[in-house]
Design an enzyme around this catalytic site. Structure first.
Site, PDB file in Angstrom:
ATOM      1  N   GLN A 146      68.182  41.500  36.924  1.00 38.72           N
ATOM      2  CA  GLN A 146      68.299  42.050  38.091  1.00 38.72           C
ATOM      3  C   GLN A 146      69.269  41.596  37.954  1.00 38.72           C
ATOM      4  OE1 GLN A 146      65.656  40.737  40.029  1.00 38.72           O
ATOM      5  NE2 GLN A 146      67.600  41.028  41.492  1.00 38.72           N
TER       6      GLN A 146
ATOM      7  N   LYS B 264      58.742  38.472  42.111  1.00 32.77           N
ATOM      8  CA  LYS B 264      59.084  39.641  40.493  1.00 32.77           C
ATOM      9  C   LYS B 264      57.854  38.225  40.146  1.00 32.77           C
ATOM     10  CE  LYS B 264      62.452  42.299  41.165  1.00 32.77           C
ATOM     11  NZ  LYS B 264      63.885  42.862  41.028  1.00 32.77           N
TER      12      LYS B 264
ATOM     13  N   ASP C 175      62.282  49.603  36.079  1.00 29.66           N
ATOM     14  CA  ASP C 175      62.984  50.102  36.902  1.00 29.66           C
ATOM     15  C   ASP C 175      63.500  51.508  37.392  1.00 29.66           C
ATOM     16  OD1 ASP C 175      64.024  48.349  39.176  1.00 29.66           O
ATOM     17  OD2 ASP C 175      65.065  46.221  37.327  1.00 29.66           O
TER      18      ASP C 175
END
Length: 284
Positions: free
Chosen positions: A98, A54, A121
């Site tokens: 995460q 990322k 997300d």
């Protein structure tokens, strides 16, 4: 007949290049660039790889990335305090924690703590609700990436029969809503579905996301179907990565198929970057 490969690496690179061009324009005109904050709690090796990828994508496109690597023993309260601080920071456009987080931290509490307009997300209940009602909001990255794979491969979705294998909150359910939004007729199958192979065989577009290596064989697929394999598993015999679809068998009868690796996987990060730009535009 052999299926045409849907190249996720190529399509994700196109999306990243489009975003890079937009970011370069912002920079050239003296505006601030999109900023993504990534939080990792603990030292899970797979999570570290994802976070590194990322960061690399941010660097390539020209985004600013803020990295918070927290100790395994970080309390839930400390993590929520950091999220609150980032929610209030006008320079931060997207916040990503995460997953998975260590067991002593409630995953749902973390997801709900992120401001819905920084939830790149697409997991916050507000954004899930917006997807269900057809409002604009962030869509979880893997299902959004699959829509891009189909559209950029010139595969028509309208009026097609779509069967989804798997009903997870991350892929199966949002995928169902997105395919409905694109005017497909959608069936969702799962572990309790009777005659699952027969149901799958009706599909013009078959999307498989269950985490069982080579579960879908040619007996599940009608001639000329489009097959999207979301699974990523380690083949017990060869040690190589493989999907939920038996690629060798199914590629002989499908019209289009995604490989594993190199199909759906690269799209997830590309769509995260896309969501981050959308968040930036919302905040500016």
């Amino acid at each position: 007949m052999s299926a045409q490969l849907i190249d996720g690496k190529l399509i994700s690179a196109q999306i990243k290049d489009e975003l890079k061009a937009k970011t370069e324009e912002l920079f050239a005109s003296g505006k601030r660039v999109p900023t993504l904050a990534v939080i990792l709690v603990g030292s899970d090796p797979a999570s570290q790889v994802y976070v590194r990828n990322k960061k690399k994508a941010c660097e390539y496109i020209g985004y600013k990335s803020l990295s918070y690597e927290l100790d395994e023993k970080t309390t839930q309260e400390e993590l929520l305090e950091l999220i609150d601080k980032l929610n209030k920071d006008p320079e931060v456009d997207g916040i990503l924690v995460q997953m998975p987080v260590p067991k002593h931290i409630d995953e749902n509490a973390v997801i709900e703590a992120i401001s819905p307009d920084k939830d790149v997300d697409g997991f916050h209940p507000v954004n899930v609700g917006k997807l269900c009602t057809g409002e604009k909001g962030f869509v979880s990255c893997t299902p959004a990436g699959i829509i891009q794979l189909l559209k950029r491969s010139n595969i028509d979705i309208t009026g097609k029969e779509c069967v989804i294998v798997g009903r997870s909150n991350i892929v199966g359910k949002p995928m169902m809503m997105l395919m409905l939004r694109e005017n497909a007729t959608v069936t969702v199958t799962h572990s309790k579905t009777k005659d699952i192979a027969e149901v799958c065989k009706r599909a013009d577009i078959l999307i498989v996301a269950i985490g069982k290596a080579k579960f879908v064989t040619k007996d599940f697929v009608k001639d000329g179907a489009v097959v999207i394999d979301v699974g990523i598993n380690r083949n017990a015999e060869t040690g190589k990565l493989c999907g939920d679809v038996d690629f060798e068998e199914v590629s002989q009868i499908a019209s289009y198929i995604t490989p594993v690796p190199g199909g759906v996987g690269p799209m997830t990060i590309a769509m995260l970057m896309y969501n981050c730009f959308e968040a930036y535009e919302m905040h500016c």
